[in-house]
Design a protein around this motif. Structure first.
Motif, mmCIF file in Angstrom:
data_model
loop_
_atom_site.group_PDB
_atom_site.id
_atom_site.type_symbol
_atom_site.label_atom_id
_atom_site.label_comp_id
_atom_site.label_asym_id
_atom_site.label_seq_id
_atom_site.Cartn_x
_atom_site.Cartn_y
_atom_site.Cartn_z
ATOM 1 N N GLN A 141 35.849 35.482 47.897
ATOM 2 C CA GLN A 141 34.981 34.918 46.970
ATOM 3 C C GLN A 141 34.137 34.253 47.129
ATOM 4 O O GLN A 141 34.702 32.801 47.587
ATOM 5 N N VAL A 184 33.676 39.791 42.574
ATOM 6 C CA VAL A 184 34.256 38.977 42.226
ATOM 7 C C VAL A 184 33.322 38.160 43.971
ATOM 8 O O VAL A 184 33.194 36.777 44.151
ATOM 9 N N HIS A 190 37.207 35.491 38.347
ATOM 10 C CA HIS A 190 37.959 37.418 37.779
ATOM 11 C C HIS A 190 37.879 37.636 36.629
ATOM 12 O O HIS A 190 37.288 38.283 36.383
#
Length: 274
Positions: A141, A184, A190
């Motif tokens: 991420q 993500v 999230h």
């Protein structure tokens, strides 16, 4: 009474897994196809119609949770964004952009998927591959997020999530697992990826369910109505509870726990298939 108990349990399974990144298909194979065998109780067609009914219960739960957001998207009423900026806001075109890739492929390959990919082994493979994608999403991420809230999602991100959602056409991959992971990786938090996933799921799931309602309409008879109603209510209630719980926790727990669970479930499916 046994049929009603089966309906409630299957509704529970649907409610807890349809929008979790764990694959409702994999859980239905274990709970229904391998344990309850509702197709042997009512026949294949009624059992398939029932699964459509409980999915509609889950869809209704999402509509209620995001009611204000849907009213805003349809222009019925306006809401302020999570950031407080009324000029930057998720819009209907972004939802359509996210829906198109998987929607087109789903229509083109629905019969092939239903005939050749719905088996224990293919679902287990989908669970494993989806778990690896989720682990990759948590690991890679971007450090600087481009979309902390759903109102900051760009068209490019919406299209990227839509393309990644195509992976969910493989049973067991999980629609929410693939789209949240994709979001993500594309720089969403999230929570914003989850919000976008759930909002986007309603039209595509509702459309698919309505097509199947028409297909199985002749099997919606009075003698199975209590079975259908019990499953619908069960799926609705458990979806309502789970989704609220999930959205509160997802930024904290992320995807890793679900990925490990999927790996364990895939191994169980492979063992059951031996």
């Amino acid at each position: 009474m046994w049929e009603i108990f089966v309906a409630i349990v299957l509704g529970l399974v649907e409610g807890l897994t349809e929008f979790a990144p764990v694959s409702s298909t994999g859980h239905m194979i274990i709970v229904d196809d391998l344990l309850f065998k509702s197709n042997e109780i009512f026949g294949d067609e009624v059992a398939n119609a029932f699964k459509v009914v409980i999915q509609l219960g889950s869809i209704l739960a999402v509509v209620i949770i995001f009611w204000g957001r849907f009213m805003d998207l349809l222009g019925v009423r306006k809401i302020r964004t999570e950031s407080g900026d009324p000029a930057q806001k998720l819009n209907l075109l972004q939802i359509i952009v996210g829906l198109l890739p998987a929607g087109v492929l789903g229509v083109l390959f629905e019969d092939y998927i239903d005939e050749y990919l719905f088996s224990t082994n293919t679902v287990a493979v989908g669970l494993l591959l989806g778990a690896f994608l989720m682990l990759a999403a948590d690991k890679f991420q971007p450090k600087v997020l481009k979309a902390e809230s759903v109102d900051q999602i760009t068209y490019k991100q919406a299209l990227g999530v839509g393309l990644i959602q195509c992976l969910a056409l493989w049973p067991g991959f999980s629609r929410s697992g693939s789209t949240i992971s994709g979001g993500v990786l594309l720089g969403m938090s999230h929570r914003s990826a989850s919000d976008f996933t759930f909002i986007m799921a309603v039209p595509i799931m509702a459309g698919a369910s309505l097509i199947k309602v028409v297909k199985y309409w002749d099997y919606f008879s009075l003698d199975v109505l209590p079975f259908f109603i019990a499953g619908f209510i069960s799926a609705f209630i458990f979806s309502l509870v789970f989704i609220r719980f999930f959205l509160k926790l997802i930024n904290k727990i992320k995807l890793k726990p679900f990925a490990y669970y999927r790996i364990g479930l895939a191994l169980l499916l492979f063992l059951l298939a031996l």
